[in-house]
Enzyme design. Structure first.
Site, mmCIF file in Angstrom:
data_model
loop_
_atom_site.group_PDB
_atom_site.id
_atom_site.type_symbol
_atom_site.label_atom_id
_atom_site.label_comp_id
_atom_site.label_asym_id
_atom_site.label_seq_id
_atom_site.Cartn_x
_atom_site.Cartn_y
_atom_site.Cartn_z
ATOM 1 N N GLY A 298 0.821 -1.203 0.000
ATOM 2 C CA GLY A 298 0.000 0.000 0.000
ATOM 3 C C GLY A 298 0.853 1.250 0.000
ATOM 4 O O GLY A 298 1.969 1.259 -0.515
ATOM 5 N N CYS A 299 0.353 2.306 0.591
ATOM 6 C CA CYS A 299 1.047 3.594 0.615
ATOM 7 C C CYS A 299 2.372 3.500 1.365
ATOM 8 O O CYS A 299 2.416 3.036 2.503
ATOM 9 C CB CYS A 299 0.160 4.640 1.268
ATOM 10 S SG CYS A 299 0.971 6.234 1.511
ATOM 11 N N PHE A 300 3.461 3.943 0.729
ATOM 12 C CA PHE A 300 4.762 3.817 1.393
ATOM 13 C C PHE A 300 4.894 4.734 2.607
ATOM 14 O O PHE A 300 5.731 4.494 3.472
ATOM 15 C CB PHE A 300 5.940 3.987 0.438
ATOM 16 C CG PHE A 300 5.918 5.142 -0.522
ATOM 17 C CD1 PHE A 300 5.184 6.298 -0.284
ATOM 18 C CD2 PHE A 300 6.658 5.070 -1.705
ATOM 19 C CE1 PHE A 300 5.197 7.358 -1.180
ATOM 20 C CE2 PHE A 300 6.679 6.128 -2.609
ATOM 21 C CZ PHE A 300 5.940 7.270 -2.336
#
Length: 227
Positions: free
Chosen positions: A57-59
């Protein structure tokens, strides 16, 4: 007649968009198949510190989770798993580069093992969500766990087999790929959660995800003055 033309034009645009998305998915699928057959690249330790690579997902979220783990010296946001050179945030977000938002974990094996990092990985995400985590959807947010040698792959495969006894065979969404290259993301992405604690996404997604992880794995968290 004008209404008909407008509808026809709109239908054509929709069809073209669907066609482009389908071609992109096929291209990424082919690239993944090729990547799975590649020989993994082993990253040499530096001053006793080793590196590991994960996408989930979002880093921003993943970077913050790993930064909280004892033995982790640094977590860096970037891109990996794709088929283009020098990916950017804008390019990866199109889904056409094949890259996923990923993190490079620099860790001290005296305090945390690769096996522990894999536990952190699976323990801080929805392991069955395909192409995304939470509200973030698309191939650039897919879950990938990278291995650098057969020992790491065996650790990953064993843990996935154990997890699938709970959720069902074939339901763990993470791709398992041989590590090839990590591209560091733009400066403004680094340490994003720490530097922007009041940003709406951080407040609504990143911090709750981090707190959920902390509650689940208190034994892996850093303590003041310790690694």
């Amino acid at each position: 007649m004008k209404k008909y033309i407008v509808l026809t034009t709109f239908s054509l645009l929709v069809a073209l968009n669907v066609s482009c998305q389908s071609k992109t998915k096929d291209k990424n699928k082919d690239a993944t198949a090729i990547a799975q057959k590649q020989t993994p690249v082993k990253v040499a330790p530096v001053n006793g510190l080793e590196k590991a690579y994960f996408a989930s997902g979002c880093f921003w979220c993943v970077e913050a989770v790993y930064e909280s783990v004892k033995g982790v010296e640094e977590s860096i946001s970037g891109y990996s798993g794709g088929h283009t050179e020098n990916p950017t945030y804008e390019a990866s977000n199109t889904g056409r580069t094949g890259h996923a938002e990923a993190v490079e974990i620099i860790y001290n094996p005296k305090y945390v093992s690769f096996s522990d990092l894999v536990d952190v990985y699976f323990g801080s995400q929805n392991i069955t969500q395909v192409n995304g985590q939470g509200p973030d959807n698309g191939s650039q947010y897919r879950s990938i766990i990278f291995y650098q040698d057969d020992v790491q792959k065996k650790i990953i495969d064993t843990k996935i087999a154990e997890l699938e006894k709970e959720v069902g065979e074939g339901k763990v969404a993470a791709e398992v790929l041989p590590f090839q290259k990590f591209w560091i993301a733009e400066d403004y992405h680094q340490n994003y959660e720490r530097l922007h604690p009041n940003q709406p996404y951080i407040q609504g997604v990143s911090i709750p995800r981090l707190n959920k992880f902390k509650k689940k794995f208190p034994q892996l968290l850093k303590e003041d003055g310790n690694h």
